[in-house]
Design an enzyme around this catalytic site. Structure first.
Site, PDB file in Angstrom:
ATOM      1  N   ASP A  51      -4.527  -7.819  11.424  1.00  0.00           N
ATOM      2  CA  ASP A  51      -3.818  -6.670  11.991  1.00  0.00           C
ATOM      3  C   ASP A  51      -4.258  -6.430  13.434  1.00  0.00           C
ATOM      4  O   ASP A  51      -3.428  -6.213  14.330  1.00  0.00           O
ATOM      5  CB  ASP A  51      -4.084  -5.401  11.167  1.00  0.00           C
ATOM      6  CG  ASP A  51      -3.512  -5.490   9.761  1.00  0.00           C
ATOM      7  OD1 ASP A  51      -4.036  -6.293   8.970  1.00  0.00           O
ATOM      8  OD2 ASP A  51      -2.548  -4.769   9.459  1.00  0.00           O
ATOM      9  N   HIS A 105      -7.117  -4.649  -0.842  1.00  0.00           N
ATOM     10  CA  HIS A 105      -6.423  -5.897  -1.183  1.00  0.00           C
ATOM     11  C   HIS A 105      -7.141  -6.588  -2.334  1.00  0.00           C
ATOM     12  O   HIS A 105      -6.933  -7.779  -2.582  1.00  0.00           O
ATOM     13  CB  HIS A 105      -6.383  -6.833   0.022  1.00  0.00           C
ATOM     14  CG  HIS A 105      -5.920  -6.179   1.266  1.00  0.00           C
ATOM     15  ND1 HIS A 105      -6.785  -5.601   2.174  1.00  0.00           N
ATOM     16  CD2 HIS A 105      -4.675  -5.975   1.742  1.00  0.00           C
ATOM     17  CE1 HIS A 105      -6.074  -5.073   3.162  1.00  0.00           C
ATOM     18  NE2 HIS A 105      -4.803  -5.276   2.926  1.00  0.00           N
ATOM     19  N   HIS A 108       0.826  -1.216   0.000  1.00  0.00           N
ATOM     20  CA  HIS A 108       0.000   0.000   0.000  1.00  0.00           C
ATOM     21  C   HIS A 108       0.858   1.263   0.000  1.00  0.00           C
ATOM     22  O   HIS A 108       0.371   2.348   0.315  1.00  0.00           O
ATOM     23  CB  HIS A 108      -0.909   0.028   1.232  1.00  0.00           C
ATOM     24  CG  HIS A 108      -1.733  -1.209   1.409  1.00  0.00           C
ATOM     25  ND1 HIS A 108      -2.638  -1.615   0.466  1.00  0.00           N
ATOM     26  CD2 HIS A 108      -1.788  -2.128   2.399  1.00  0.00           C
ATOM     27  CE1 HIS A 108      -3.219  -2.742   0.875  1.00  0.00           C
ATOM     28  NE2 HIS A 108      -2.712  -3.071   2.048  1.00  0.00           N
TER      29      HIS A 108
END
Lengths: 330, 330
Positions: B110, B216, B57
């Site tokens: 995450d 994603h 990213h």
């Protein structure tokens, strides 16, 4: 062709309008004729720097209009030279008592149209021609070498010198000097797609790359089989150094430029490859730039630019700049 | 798959090494465990901001480490959460007497790994979760809404507040506030290609787009026929405003984010479309950001982010910042 477009004929003007609104604190955009110019005219007289060229290479050149860099930029249609009336109008807008310096990438159409505009203006003027691409002599749109990403270095450093109120002659000489100290070469994995064409500019196989590609998708030195990053970097850096012939322990600026479709992760990996190679050759990277600064629409690929640094170039690279696309800061 | 890569296993570490060398005046890179941290530790004690997430990213998050923004960033493998030892090591590196604030995009992996790292450190700490994507509730990797480009706004504004030596509690509350005032949604024309997979994440026809795509390549609200820029913008802005419910004459920050494969010309055209739409709705754009700041490798597409501004958010958006990817300046 999937692109964010309304009508193809309005592509450039709508994009320029958006650019003008998004950065209204730095620049103004004039449409018909199209040119981008600094919002705040410098208070003291200085040489006015005007660049331009076909659109599709953004942020070049409009993204570099502002304090410490360009006074105006004239965008042509995608990959087409701007017309002389654009440069004439821009010159009249930004003229500031010390003359106009045009910075032009070496493409026949650009050279011709900037020359015509120079004939049309009454101000003292001069031109720096950028021809940093070592890939080929003469190409689809060019006599001699093409002007590519090294233009960013030329515009930044002359911009700084002009800000110090140097004369037109000094700016011209310094620009020619920086251009001579700068060499570039790139590689493409895919073609870009020009909106008016609606299909890729060139065909390329899934395992091929265009070695020495131009920023409009012009042919390079050869069509090759795809290779790994270290091998590509070795050959590109090799070609650049063959041209620049740096001395032992030479300090340089290394600029890794993305063509628009290549992720930053890959550009930084290329930086790493290039640094390893330059270290071994005892060439010192003193300044760096990594990112998409001279693009070819959505082309996947990248170019390397190296500038041999001296004290003056370094000083003018380091000086403050405040544009849409390039900013210093501490 | 044509990418600038040597060995797939070394892709991240070589890219990080290049990033570290190219920006050595701003950041240091630690490998094994991987984290990027500010070169110059602030002299006065302040809350230390640590973000992170899967790579791919860029410039998020490493490009936002520096004065006025993050203290450290922990990059996982491409599109994979960083491991807890990365955040633990980064916290130990940058801890500066006032506690650690983690800024985490809302993806299950995450969240879990940042929580584990929080359990492993002895310092006072807190977490801001970013979930600005209004496209879908729950997704391939997420419970609840996904965290996308709005993260840039959250990191910039908390970064500024932390620089003023605000307390951990104040930074946490302000971050939650900015997140709540921020909403995003995007559209993809093509898939990205993750190096380890070697092929596009999803298939998409030449006349289709994924409306509400995740960063994603996760599915959005629907697969649609390709439409023109004004129509796409109308629907994306509509979805965002439905969530944010701005008052009449609301001042906002408008952020047009490219996913990596879309030319700047198109992003500025989208800005123009969005400005026209917001003008008609009597919503005032007071601040703007346009560029590739939260990418999805080489995906073609873009997202819109709007933040409702108040005096505090505006002040912290405007304050000085000096990172690899975002710089203020005058």
């Amino acid at each position: 062709m999937k692109k964010f477009i309304n009508k193809i004929d309005d592509f450039l003007s709508e994009s320029l309008s958006g650019f003008g609104k998004a950065h209204h604190e730095i620049i103004n955009v004039n449409l018909n004729p199209d040119y981008i110019y600094r919002k705040n005219k410098p208070k003291t007289s200085k040489v006015s720097l005007i660049s331009g060229g076909g659109s599709g290479h953004e942020p070049l050149h409009g993204g570099f209009v502002g304090y410490g860099m360009l006074d105006a930029a004239c965008p042509g249609q995608v990959f087409s030279a701007p017309t002389p009336d654009q440069m004439q109008a821009a010159a009249e807008e930004v003229y500031n008592q010390k003359g106009i310096l045009f910075i032009v990438k070496n493409y026949s159409g650009d050279i011709m149209n900037f020359e015509m505009s120079a004939d049309m203006i009454d101000f003292e003027h001069s031109t720096v021609i950028v021809n940093d691409d070592v890939a080929v002599e003469d190409s689809t749109f060019t006599s001699g070498r093409r002007g590519v990403a090294g233009t960013v270095i030329v515009e930044k450093t002359i911009g700084s010198l002009a800000e110090e109120c140097a004369s037109l002659d000094e700016c011209k000489k310094f620009g020619d000097h920086v251009n001579k100290m700068t060499a570039s070469m790139g590689v493409a994995f895919t073609s870009c797609t020009v909106p008016t064409a609606g299909k890729p500019t060139f065909d390329i196989e899934a395992d091929e790359m265009e070695f020495g590609v131009g920023i409009h998708g012009e042919p390079g030195r050869k069509r090759e089989k795809f290779r790994n990053a270290n091998e590509i970097t070795t050959d590109l850096i090799g070609a650049i150094l063959e041209d620049l012939k740096p001395s032992n322990n030479q300090g340089v600026l290394l600029f890794i430029n993305g063509f628009g479709g290549t992720p930053l992760m890959e550009l930084y990996l290329l930086y790493n490859s290039a640094k390893n190679i330059l270290d071994k050759k005892n060439i010192r990277i003193e300044r760096s730039l990594v990112g998409n600064f001279t693009t070819s629409l959505d082309m996947a690929g990248a170019s390397f630019t190296i500038t041999k640094l001296d004290a003056e170039i370094k000083r003018h690279w380091d000086s403050p700049v405040y544009t849409a696309a390039l900013r210093s800061g501490t």
